[in-house]
Design an enzyme around this catalytic site. Structure first.
Site, mmCIF file in Angstrom:
data_model
loop_
_atom_site.group_PDB
_atom_site.id
_atom_site.type_symbol
_atom_site.label_atom_id
_atom_site.label_comp_id
_atom_site.label_asym_id
_atom_site.label_seq_id
_atom_site.Cartn_x
_atom_site.Cartn_y
_atom_site.Cartn_z
ATOM 1 C CB ALA A 131 -0.924 0.102 1.109
ATOM 2 C CG ASN B 115 -32.679 19.497 25.376
ATOM 3 O OD1 ASN B 115 -32.942 20.515 24.617
ATOM 4 N ND2 ASN B 115 -31.848 18.543 24.993
ATOM 5 C CE1 TYR B 116 -26.283 23.357 26.233
ATOM 6 C CE2 TYR B 116 -26.995 24.680 24.293
ATOM 7 C CZ TYR B 116 -25.990 24.320 25.272
ATOM 8 O OH TYR B 116 -24.634 24.748 25.027
ATOM 9 C CE LYS C 244 -4.249 2.967 -5.479
ATOM 10 N NZ LYS C 244 -3.627 2.582 -6.728
ATOM 11 N N GLY D 263 9.353 -0.338 -6.636
ATOM 12 C CA GLY D 263 8.790 -1.510 -7.211
ATOM 13 C C GLY D 263 8.251 -2.333 -6.439
ATOM 14 N N GLY E 270 2.132 2.775 -2.818
ATOM 15 C CA GLY E 270 2.245 3.474 -4.048
ATOM 16 C C GLY E 270 1.225 4.829 -3.744
ATOM 17 C CG ASP F 45 -4.397 -0.672 -5.168
ATOM 18 O OD1 ASP F 45 -4.124 -2.030 -5.004
ATOM 19 O OD2 ASP F 45 -3.718 -0.265 -5.876
ATOM 20 N NE ARG G 174 -4.395 5.774 -13.620
ATOM 21 C CZ ARG G 174 -5.009 4.470 -14.271
ATOM 22 N NH1 ARG G 174 -6.215 4.731 -14.938
ATOM 23 N NH2 ARG G 174 -4.691 3.600 -13.937
ATOM 24 N N GLY H 268 0.502 -7.366 -16.333
ATOM 25 C CA GLY H 268 1.862 -8.458 -16.387
ATOM 26 C C GLY H 268 0.967 -9.628 -17.173
HETATM 27 C C1 UD1 Z 1 1.331 -5.099 -10.982
HETATM 28 C C2 UD1 Z 1 2.161 -6.335 -11.563
HETATM 29 C C3 UD1 Z 1 1.450 -6.902 -12.663
HETATM 30 C C4 UD1 Z 1 0.119 -7.098 -12.398
HETATM 31 C C5 UD1 Z 1 -0.506 -5.821 -11.837
HETATM 32 C C6 UD1 Z 1 -1.960 -5.916 -11.300
HETATM 33 C C7 UD1 Z 1 4.490 -5.866 -10.926
HETATM 34 C C8 UD1 Z 1 5.962 -5.956 -11.362
HETATM 35 N N1 UD1 Z 1 3.662 -6.019 -11.592
HETATM 36 O O1 UD1 Z 1 1.793 -4.048 -11.993
HETATM 37 O O2 UD1 Z 1 1.996 -8.042 -13.210
HETATM 38 O O3 UD1 Z 1 -0.689 -7.563 -13.552
HETATM 39 O O4 UD1 Z 1 0.187 -5.333 -10.579
HETATM 40 O O5 UD1 Z 1 -2.619 -4.817 -10.962
HETATM 41 O O6 UD1 Z 1 4.379 -6.749 -9.749
HETATM 42 N N2 UD1 Z 1 3.387 -0.880 -4.617
HETATM 43 C C9 UD1 Z 1 4.193 -0.385 -3.409
HETATM 44 N N3 UD1 Z 1 5.546 0.135 -3.645
HETATM 45 C C10 UD1 Z 1 6.058 0.277 -4.888
HETATM 46 C C11 UD1 Z 1 5.216 -0.311 -6.143
HETATM 47 C C12 UD1 Z 1 4.006 -0.683 -5.934
HETATM 48 O O7 UD1 Z 1 3.776 -0.647 -2.367
HETATM 49 O O8 UD1 Z 1 7.332 0.401 -5.197
HETATM 50 C C13 UD1 Z 1 2.085 -1.341 -4.637
HETATM 51 C C14 UD1 Z 1 1.102 -0.329 -5.333
HETATM 52 O O9 UD1 Z 1 0.545 0.866 -4.225
HETATM 53 C C15 UD1 Z 1 -0.109 -1.009 -5.580
HETATM 54 C C16 UD1 Z 1 0.710 -2.479 -5.813
HETATM 55 O O10 UD1 Z 1 1.622 -2.302 -5.432
HETATM 56 O O11 UD1 Z 1 -0.922 -1.388 -4.752
HETATM 57 C C17 UD1 Z 1 0.718 -2.595 -7.346
HETATM 58 O O12 UD1 Z 1 1.390 -1.481 -8.068
HETATM 59 P P1 UD1 Z 1 1.267 -1.354 -9.457
HETATM 60 O O13 UD1 Z 1 2.376 0.053 -9.769
HETATM 61 O O14 UD1 Z 1 0.083 -0.703 -9.545
HETATM 62 O O15 UD1 Z 1 1.788 -2.245 -10.272
HETATM 63 P P2 UD1 Z 1 1.327 -2.494 -11.719
HETATM 64 O O16 UD1 Z 1 2.326 -1.629 -12.707
HETATM 65 O O17 UD1 Z 1 0.083 -2.218 -12.128
#
Ligand code: UD1
Ligand code: CA
Length: 455
Positions: free
Chosen positions: A11, A386-387, A24, A80, A13, A104, A17, A139
């Site tokens: 959580a 009452n008040y 979020k 990532g 990210g 999310d 948007r 992915g």
């Molecule tokens: C990720 C997957 C993808 C999958 C998709 C489903 C990877 C590399 N890719 O892609 O295969 O189809 O989710 O929605 O895992 N987050 C962190 N820290 C970070 C990056 C992300 O906590 O450094 C959290 C975000 O808050 C989010 C989740 O991880 O809740 C997914 O991150 P997001 O960047 O949306 O991944 P996608 O690129 O959509």
């Protein structure tokens, strides 16, 4: 020994948007934060530990959730999903299985996750995948010639052939925590996004001969994530529709299943009828045969059998006895307790008031901090004062009293059993039982008075 379960919830990210100052995962779905739905599913699995990876929005998230039984790992900067899970490694038991969830993605069912933990406990990797007509952005699941899952390739790194695959990664997986930690330590970021991909773990695992078992949700909404307010609104309607369908399956009549909102728990007896645009919040219980009129908002209320709530009522923190009739346009505030067969009519506000059997307050009244006995009739426009500007005081109206219209009861004051108040009375001292009390300027008529005429 059965391996324990450690859950990691991502959580950190940004949620760009959403265009919001609120992280979020704190945006509400059905009245509670997205991440609280995920936590509720996690709790049901009875894990040894839950670790939440947070980052964007600083301490707002841990403060808002305020649960001392959770581990919180801050990810800063966010490099990532693989990097995110690395932050949880210190909290993982190497002998545990680890389930990765997303703050999310709120609606994944317990049954789906439970099945994944069973697979991981048998030593395989459970990966939740789904087939999408339009897989863009996700992915892709790459399978080998035998149809076994081999690796995951991200949209931005995929070849044209891989982009044509419509089985996608939901992100949710369950596997040995010890092995996961080893693979995470070897992740690189040599990819299109220069990120540490959690998804690369799957390729590493199959290279070492590990088995990956794909699991599928019963319905697509289980794996839908929220990235925008439009997606949030869509998932809200979907979830409400699911709840409405469940209610109907349980025997509740909904005049329009598309026009009901349940933001909490709603428990219904037999043959309950709910008209359009009802909003239920917190914990609401409706007894057998209860009828809810159109456009009511009902929060933390217990309603006994046979009660009729007419349209446009706002009820909060109240208990309503059997066969009462409420509204239209009634407002019940916290602390209201109505006995059986009470009648509360239009433009009546009650607060912290206990009303006895078969008493009636039918028109335009405010009754606050009051005890009203049995078979009392409170006339139109009656107000408990009452008040005093500083303190609240109680009004007591004993059984079978009759309060004339447009009376003010200046608390603290008591109206005795069977007393009658004349209309328009401003009661400042107790009214004795069984007698007529009134305070009213004497009516007079001026003989010979003439209306002025225009000069
Ligand atoms: C990720 C997957 C993808 C999958 C998709 C489903 C990877 C590399 N890719 O892609 O295969 O189809 O989710 O929605 O895992 N987050 C962190 N820290 C970070 C990056 C992300 O906590 O450094 C959290 C975000 O808050 C989010 C989740 O991880 O809740 C997914 O991150 P997001 O960047 O949306 O991944 P996608 O690129 O959509
Ligand atoms: Ca995403």
């Amino acid at each position: 020994m059965i391996p324990p379960l450690d859950i990691v919830i991502l959580a950190a990210g940004k949620g760009t948007r959403m265009k919001s100052d609120l992280p979020k995962v704190l945006h509400p779905l059905a009245g509670k934060p997205l991440i609280s739905h995920v936590l509720a599913a996690a709790d049901q699995l009875k894990p040894r530990s839950i670790c939440v990876i947070y980052g964007h929005g600083g301490e707002t998230l841990p403060q808002a959730i305020a649960r001392s039984d959770l581990a919180w790992a801050r990810q800063e900067p966010q490099l990532g999903t693989g990097h995110a899970v690395q932050q949880a490694v210190p909290y993982l038991d190497p002998n545990a299985i680890c389930l990765i969830l997303y703050g999310d993605v709120p609606l994944t069912r317990y049954e789906t996750l439970q099945e994944m933990t069973l697979i991981a406990r048998e030593g395989a990797i459970a990966l939740l995948t789904v087939y999408l007509a339009n897989p863009t952005g996700y992915g892709r699941i790459v399978r080998n010639a035998h149809g076994q899952v081999e690796r995951i390739v991200e949209q931005k790194d995929a070849s044209p052939e891989e982009l044509a695959i419509n089985e996608v990664n939901t992100g949710i997986l369950c596997l040995s925590a010890g092995k996961l930690s080893g693979w995470l330590a070897r992740l690189g970021n040599n990819n299109a996004q220069k990120e540490y991909y959690l998804t690369d773990v799957i390729g590493m695992a199959t290279d070492e001969g590990e088995r990956v078992i794909p699991c599928h949700p019963a319905a697509e909404w289980e794996v839908l994530g929220i990235n925008s307010r439009a997606q949030l609104a869509e998932l809200e309607r979907l979830h409400q529709r699911n709840q409405a369908n469940q209610l109907m399956a349980d025997g509740v009549t909904l005049i329009d299943p598309a026009r009901i909102d349940i933001r909490g728990s709603l428990i219904c007896g037999r043959d309950v009828l709910i008209d359009i645009n009802a909003v239920f919040e917190g914990d609401v219980v409706l007894g057998d045969g209860v009828q809810i009129g159109a456009n009511c908002v009902i929060k933390n209320v217990e309603i006994a059998a046979g009660v009729q709530i007419k349209p446009f009522c706002h009820l909060e923190g109240a208990r309503i006895g059997a066969n009462a009739v409420i509204g239209p346009y009634a407002r019940l505030r916290p602390g209201t307790e109505l006995a059986e067969e009470t009648h509360i009519g239009n433009f009546v506000e009650l607060k912290n008031a206990q009303v006895g059997f078969n008493s009636k307050i039918n028109h335009l009244s405010y009754v606050g901090d009051a005890s009203v006995g049995r078979k009392v009739n409170v006339g139109a426009g009656t107000i408990t004062c009452n008040y005093d500007g500083v303190n609240k005081h109680r009004t007591i109206i004993e059984d079978e009293a009759f309060i004339g219209s447009d009376s003010q009861l200046v608390a603290p004051v008591t109206v005795g059993k069977g007393a009658t108040l004349g209309a328009g009375t401003t009661l400042t001292r107790d009214a004795p039982a069984g007698q007529l009390t009134l305070s009213r300027a004497r009516q007079l008529t001026l003989p010979g008075w003439k209306r002025p005429v225009k000069k």
